[in-house]
Enzyme design. Sequence first.
Site, PDB file in Angstrom:
ATOM      1  N   HIS A   1      14.270  21.191  31.320  1.00 46.89           N
ATOM      2  CA  HIS A   1      14.139  22.188  32.412  1.00 46.89           C
ATOM      3  C   HIS A   1      12.693  22.544  32.891  1.00 46.89           C
ATOM      4  O   HIS A   1      11.755  22.626  31.771  1.00 46.89           O
ATOM      5  CB  HIS A   1      15.026  23.541  32.108  1.00 46.89           C
ATOM      6  CG  HIS A   1      15.237  24.287  33.239  1.00 46.89           C
ATOM      7  ND1 HIS A   1      14.280  25.504  33.690  1.00 46.89           N
ATOM      8  CD2 HIS A   1      16.183  24.672  34.040  1.00 46.89           C
ATOM      9  CE1 HIS A   1      14.736  26.091  34.736  1.00 46.89           C
ATOM     10  NE2 HIS A   1      16.012  25.784  34.870  1.00 46.89           N
TER      11      HIS A   1
ATOM     12  N   ASP B   1      15.088  25.494  23.219  1.00 45.14           N
ATOM     13  CA  ASP B   1      15.806  25.752  24.514  1.00 45.14           C
ATOM     14  C   ASP B   1      17.198  25.907  24.209  1.00 45.14           C
ATOM     15  O   ASP B   1      18.059  24.780  24.734  1.00 45.14           O
ATOM     16  CB  ASP B   1      15.253  25.330  25.692  1.00 45.14           C
ATOM     17  CG  ASP B   1      15.806  25.603  26.928  1.00 45.14           C
ATOM     18  OD1 ASP B   1      16.824  26.307  27.042  1.00 45.14           O
ATOM     19  OD2 ASP B   1      15.359  25.272  27.966  1.00 45.14           O
TER      20      ASP B   1
ATOM     21  N   GLN C   1      21.593  26.207  27.435  1.00 43.11           N
ATOM     22  CA  GLN C   1      22.783  25.436  27.673  1.00 43.11           C
ATOM     23  C   GLN C   1      23.612  25.154  26.599  1.00 43.11           C
ATOM     24  O   GLN C   1      24.698  24.644  26.637  1.00 43.11           O
ATOM     25  CB  GLN C   1      22.603  24.107  28.540  1.00 43.11           C
ATOM     26  CG  GLN C   1      22.072  24.255  29.875  1.00 43.11           C
ATOM     27  CD  GLN C   1      22.699  25.006  30.839  1.00 43.11           C
ATOM     28  OE1 GLN C   1      23.905  25.171  30.743  1.00 43.11           O
ATOM     29  NE2 GLN C   1      22.184  25.396  32.027  1.00 43.11           N
TER      30      GLN C   1
ATOM     31  N   LYS D   1      23.921  32.963  31.249  1.00 42.06           N
ATOM     32  CA  LYS D   1      24.637  31.865  31.305  1.00 42.06           C
ATOM     33  C   LYS D   1      25.709  31.711  29.893  1.00 42.06           C
ATOM     34  O   LYS D   1      26.515  30.887  29.770  1.00 42.06           O
ATOM     35  CB  LYS D   1      23.582  30.567  30.852  1.00 42.06           C
ATOM     36  CG  LYS D   1      22.793  30.304  32.045  1.00 42.06           C
ATOM     37  CD  LYS D   1      21.900  29.326  31.375  1.00 42.06           C
ATOM     38  CE  LYS D   1      20.683  29.057  32.353  1.00 42.06           C
ATOM     39  NZ  LYS D   1      20.855  28.556  33.815  1.00 42.06           N
TER      40      LYS D   1
HETATM   41  N1  PMP Z   1      16.322  26.004  30.228  1.00 44.91           N
HETATM   42  C1  PMP Z   1      17.800  25.553  30.457  1.00 44.91           C
HETATM   43  C2  PMP Z   1      17.998  24.275  29.802  1.00 44.91           C
HETATM   44  C3  PMP Z   1      18.175  25.858  31.769  1.00 44.91           C
HETATM   45  O1  PMP Z   1      19.497  25.344  32.052  1.00 44.91           O
HETATM   46  C4  PMP Z   1      17.785  27.097  32.254  1.00 44.91           C
HETATM   47  C5  PMP Z   1      18.674  27.781  33.629  1.00 44.91           C
HETATM   48  N2  PMP Z   1      19.017  26.810  34.492  1.00 44.91           N
HETATM   49  C6  PMP Z   1      16.623  27.666  31.833  1.00 44.91           C
HETATM   50  C7  PMP Z   1      16.150  26.997  30.618  1.00 44.91           C
HETATM   51  C8  PMP Z   1      16.035  28.739  32.676  1.00 44.91           C
HETATM   52  O2  PMP Z   1      16.688  29.864  32.326  1.00 44.91           O
HETATM   53  P1  PMP Z   1      16.249  31.133  33.152  1.00 44.91           P
HETATM   54  O3  PMP Z   1      16.307  30.781  34.526  1.00 44.91           O
HETATM   55  O4  PMP Z   1      17.731  32.185  32.795  1.00 44.91           O
HETATM   56  O5  PMP Z   1      15.421  31.931  32.407  1.00 44.91           O
END
Ligand code: PMP
Length: 417
Positions: A134, A211, A214, A237
């Site tokens: 991401h 990270d 997910q 999430k």
């Molecule tokens: N890493 C992953 C794998 C994600 O799916 C996400 C959110 N889509 C993030 C980081 C970022 O999370 P946040 O926007 O809640 O900080």
Amino acid sequence: MNAEPARLAAGMPYDVARVRADFPVLATRVRGKRLAFLDTAASAQRPLQVIEAVAAYERTSHANVHRGVYQLSQRATDAFEGARERVRRFLNAASEREVIFTRGTTEAINLVAQSWARSTLGPGDEILITWMEHHANIVPWQMVCQQTGATLKVAPIDRRGELRLDAFRALLSPRTRLVAFTAVSNSLGTVLPAAEIVAAARAVGALVLVDAAQAVPHERVDLRALDCDFLAFSGHKLYGPTGIGVLWGREAVLREMPPWQGGGDMILTVSFERTTYNALPYKFEAGTPNISGAIGLAAAIDYLEGLGIERVHAHEQALLQRATAALGRIPGLTIVGQAARKAGVISFTLEGVHPHDLGTILDAEGVAVRAGHHCAMPVMDFFEVAATARASFGCYSDEADLEQLVAALGHAREVFG
Ligand code: PMP
């Protein structure tokens, strides 16, 4: 509505209808249609138990934490610190001192980049990530590489959307100071081989950041088994509120790191000549924290563990299999990301229909999917698509959601046929 979380006795079938009754938003109608909410990977819905825990705190216990001598502030502090202990137990972390509340995964990763990496790395040092990250696990490293002269390396993936482990291993060297990877890809659904990645990183003496944004909603994460140094996730999430997340860090590493943001709460003493910093984890929590968010997050963890993460996982995997088969039968539909191990995420394209148009047509049918690059533009470039549509599942997703999606896709094919 259920007064109690839909606790499911061992051996009983997973009762998704009872689970759905905990989520008020699922009963709302969208464009006159039943809502098929298939965007849980972007942000999960909240059960009543979370909504009520936050409301109860707001009604009876709110005050600033760590400061007041009066009873209400003590109550708020106890609830906030209780939430920290709940997170510690959820992750099987050694100590509450290792649990830092942040705004979310993004802020957690930026904290590591700007505190640990910025103070530690220099020219010749390398950070290794994967192609599946991401943007939140790419851009903070690019920024700190610019600041320090360190180099960002990227391990490639294959056409199925799996990490090429051999290529990953070949990129590791004693220059690798940090390996930062996503446990589960948000754009492809791929579950990465975390144990192998951590072991390989350890073998060259690199620190490891996971990270887990997910991962934590779908599978048990046990820090003592995972053996990483940092782990980040977001409350929203995980059926919890937005604006709250966690950075877990190994205490020995956190202790050596300088603070990132300065302000109240993160200090012991301040004078114009010299400031001394607070103990862990407060050293990294400058300013008034998201108190109600932390309480909501603890309630969300209670909720998920009440359902049983393993049972939620099995439910989502069964849906994923059925969805993969059903979508695979639709002419012109291509599933992007076909890894052997996947979480409940299906990215796809439909021939002749731009994913954004597809998202709009599905919306008219009450189906909420994400359309876009999913904050993973390098993945889109790799598969040579501008965007995909993505359906993702959670504990409340059911057969009817899937049927509605398949019917709406049939409708889209007629419109664009
Ligand atoms: N890493 C992953 C794998 C994600 O799916 C996400 C959110 N889509 C993030 C980081 C970022 O999370 P946040 O926007 O809640 O900080």
